[in-house]
Design a protein around this motif. Sequence first.
Motif, PDB file in Angstrom:
ATOM      1  N   GLN A 140       0.817  -1.219   0.000  1.00 34.96           N
ATOM      2  CA  GLN A 140       0.000   0.000   0.000  1.00 34.96           C
ATOM      3  C   GLN A 140       0.848   1.265   0.000  1.00 34.96           C
ATOM      4  OE1 GLN A 140      -2.435  -0.624   3.469  1.00 34.96           O
ATOM      5  NE2 GLN A 140      -4.007  -1.764   2.347  1.00 34.96           N
ATOM      6  N   SER A 141       1.999   1.197   0.659  1.00 31.84           N
ATOM      7  CA  SER A 141       2.850   2.383   0.767  1.00 31.84           C
ATOM      8  C   SER A 141       3.829   2.524  -0.390  1.00 31.84           C
ATOM      9  CB  SER A 141       3.632   2.348   2.082  1.00 31.84           C
ATOM     10  OG  SER A 141       4.509   1.229   2.119  1.00 31.84           O
ATOM     11  N   ASP A 142       4.095   1.414  -1.099  1.00 27.06           N
ATOM     12  CA  ASP A 142       5.068   1.447  -2.197  1.00 27.06           C
ATOM     13  C   ASP A 142       4.571   0.603  -3.374  1.00 27.06           C
ATOM     14  OD1 ASP A 142       7.230   1.556  -3.865  1.00 27.06           O
ATOM     15  OD2 ASP A 142       8.628   0.522  -2.516  1.00 27.06           O
ATOM     16  N   PRO A 143       3.964   1.211  -4.384  1.00 25.20           N
ATOM     17  CA  PRO A 143       3.444   0.479  -5.540  1.00 25.20           C
ATOM     18  C   PRO A 143       4.530  -0.259  -6.331  1.00 25.20           C
ATOM     19  CG  PRO A 143       2.553   2.713  -5.448  1.00 25.20           C
ATOM     20  CD  PRO A 143       3.664   2.655  -4.454  1.00 25.20           C
ATOM     21  N   GLU A 144       5.790   0.117  -6.123  1.00 28.28           N
ATOM     22  CA  GLU A 144       6.884  -0.526  -6.846  1.00 28.28           C
ATOM     23  C   GLU A 144       7.348  -1.827  -6.179  1.00 28.28           C
ATOM     24  OE1 GLU A 144       8.146   0.625  -9.741  1.00 28.28           O
ATOM     25  OE2 GLU A 144       6.561   2.146  -9.639  1.00 28.28           O
ATOM     26  N   THR A 145       6.741  -2.191  -5.055  1.00 25.89           N
ATOM     27  CA  THR A 145       7.174  -3.383  -4.321  1.00 25.89           C
ATOM     28  C   THR A 145       6.021  -4.361  -4.127  1.00 25.89           C
ATOM     29  OG1 THR A 145       8.825  -2.104  -3.094  1.00 25.89           O
ATOM     30  CG2 THR A 145       8.182  -4.220  -2.160  1.00 25.89           C
ATOM     31  N   GLU A 146       6.284  -5.627  -4.419  1.00 25.84           N
ATOM     32  CA  GLU A 146       5.343  -6.706  -4.127  1.00 25.84           C
ATOM     33  C   GLU A 146       5.831  -7.426  -2.872  1.00 25.84           C
ATOM     34  OE1 GLU A 146       4.885  -9.337  -7.394  1.00 25.84           O
ATOM     35  OE2 GLU A 146       4.122  -7.794  -8.771  1.00 25.84           O
ATOM     36  N   ALA A 147       4.925  -7.696  -1.953  1.00 24.80           N
ATOM     37  CA  ALA A 147       5.302  -8.336  -0.692  1.00 24.80           C
ATOM     38  C   ALA A 147       4.380  -9.515  -0.408  1.00 24.80           C
ATOM     39  CB  ALA A 147       5.240  -7.329   0.450  1.00 24.80           C
ATOM     40  N   SER A 148       4.928 -10.557   0.176  1.00 24.68           N
ATOM     41  CA  SER A 148       4.124 -11.725   0.536  1.00 24.68           C
ATOM     42  C   SER A 148       4.531 -12.224   1.921  1.00 24.68           C
ATOM     43  CB  SER A 148       4.288 -12.843  -0.500  1.00 24.68           C
ATOM     44  OG  SER A 148       5.654 -13.153  -0.697  1.00 24.68           O
ATOM     45  N   TYR A 149       3.567 -12.839   2.609  1.00 27.50           N
ATOM     46  CA  TYR A 149       3.767 -13.299   3.974  1.00 27.50           C
ATOM     47  C   TYR A 149       3.600 -14.816   4.040  1.00 27.50           C
ATOM     48  CZ  TYR A 149       2.535 -14.504   8.778  1.00 27.50           C
ATOM     49  OH  TYR A 149       2.491 -15.116  10.010  1.00 27.50           O
ATOM     50  N   HIS A 151       7.531 -16.079  11.617  1.00 33.44           N
ATOM     51  CA  HIS A 151       6.929 -15.515  10.402  1.00 33.44           C
ATOM     52  C   HIS A 151       7.979 -15.388   9.292  1.00 33.44           C
ATOM     53  CE1 HIS A 151       3.679 -13.933  13.080  1.00 33.44           C
ATOM     54  NE2 HIS A 151       4.690 -13.708  13.908  1.00 33.44           N
ATOM     55  N   GLY A 152       7.489 -15.315   8.048  1.00 33.63           N
ATOM     56  CA  GLY A 152       8.360 -15.042   6.919  1.00 33.63           C
ATOM     57  C   GLY A 152       7.800 -13.905   6.085  1.00 33.63           C
ATOM     58  N   LEU A 153       8.681 -13.074   5.526  1.00 37.86           N
ATOM     59  CA  LEU A 153       8.262 -11.938   4.702  1.00 37.86           C
ATOM     60  C   LEU A 153       9.192 -11.839   3.496  1.00 37.86           C
ATOM     61  CD1 LEU A 153       6.329  -9.455   4.585  1.00 37.86           C
ATOM     62  CD2 LEU A 153       8.131  -8.154   5.756  1.00 37.86           C
ATOM     63  N   HIS A 154       8.605 -11.797   2.300  1.00 33.50           N
ATOM     64  CA  HIS A 154       9.387 -11.712   1.067  1.00 33.50           C
ATOM     65  C   HIS A 154       8.958 -10.478   0.283  1.00 33.50           C
ATOM     66  CE1 HIS A 154      10.122 -13.134  -3.285  1.00 33.50           C
ATOM     67  NE2 HIS A 154      11.280 -12.722  -2.783  1.00 33.50           N
ATOM     68  N   THR A 155       9.929  -9.700  -0.176  1.00 33.69           N
ATOM     69  CA  THR A 155       9.622  -8.512  -0.984  1.00 33.69           C
ATOM     70  C   THR A 155      10.411  -8.547  -2.286  1.00 33.69           C
ATOM     71  OG1 THR A 155      11.353  -7.247   0.159  1.00 33.69           O
ATOM     72  CG2 THR A 155       9.115  -7.065   1.026  1.00 33.69           C
ATOM     73  N   VAL A 156       9.762  -8.078  -3.357  1.00 28.73           N
ATOM     74  CA  VAL A 156      10.394  -7.970  -4.675  1.00 28.73           C
ATOM     75  C   VAL A 156      10.068  -6.602  -5.236  1.00 28.73           C
ATOM     76  CG1 VAL A 156      10.591  -8.921  -7.002  1.00 28.73           C
ATOM     77  CG2 VAL A 156      10.140 -10.448  -5.077  1.00 28.73           C
ATOM     78  N   THR A 157      11.081  -5.864  -5.675  1.00 31.66           N
ATOM     79  CA  THR A 157      10.855  -4.531  -6.230  1.00 31.66           C
ATOM     80  C   THR A 157      10.708  -4.605  -7.748  1.00 31.66           C
ATOM     81  OG1 THR A 157      13.199  -4.067  -6.528  1.00 31.66           O
ATOM     82  CG2 THR A 157      12.242  -3.532  -4.385  1.00 31.66           C
ATOM     83  N   SER A 158      10.222  -3.537  -8.341  1.00 31.64           N
ATOM     84  CA  SER A 158      10.021  -3.494  -9.790  1.00 31.64           C
ATOM     85  C   SER A 158      11.340  -3.562 -10.548  1.00 31.64           C
ATOM     86  CB  SER A 158       9.263  -2.216 -10.173  1.00 31.64           C
ATOM     87  OG  SER A 158       9.991  -1.075  -9.753  1.00 31.64           O
TER      88      SER A 158
END
Length: 217
Positions: free
Chosen positions: A137-146, A161-168
């Motif tokens: 929501q705060s960064d449209p250039e980043t996809e995040a998954s939990y 917990h696990g958190l994965h982020t991928v940028t454009s």
Amino acid sequence: MPKRIRAGALTVLAITGVTLGSALVVQADAQQAPAATTNTAAATTAAAPKFLAAAELPPHPTSSWTAGKVTDGVPDELRLCLEEALLAYDSRYRAFHTDLDTSARQLTVVVGSTAKAKALATRLNKEIRSCATRIEQSDPETEASYKGYGTLPVEEGARVHGLHTVTSWGASDVRLLSVGRDGRAVTVVEWAQLGDFGDAPVKAFRKTTTTAVNKLY
């Protein structure tokens, strides 16, 4: 007359003796006060939660871990998901790093009661679970998954917990986070590295989390 003078003298001596005795008691109490203060300070120091050592983190295949000093505050890496939940608390943390791209942190908060600690742990777990949504929501250039990795039966419990982020532009990062509690102490452990969920050492991180919670007290 002589009897009266003697009786008066004895009365004066008696009163003086009481006064001197009271002064001696006050003086003795004053002498004991610093020791009591010292003992209280020592007990407070002894009760401070312990932190992980570098060797207790998930092993890195090509680099050893280095541990930093225990520092007051919240590390920048944990502010992304947890800053709002930690604003009202005094916390301490230790940062760790390898010679490559892997890093880790442990943050600990001690609150006034076990009920408050339980509420804080619940809030932190909730904030981590919702972090991926807030990142997108705060960064449209980043996809995040939990991804949730379940609970651990240690002291009053822990959750992983696990958190994965991928940028454009292609940057891919994976983080493992855990929240655990022992009495009035709540601890958060984070491990981070370039990569995705497949690169995360979940089994070793669960062991690290168990050690972290057991070491608190």
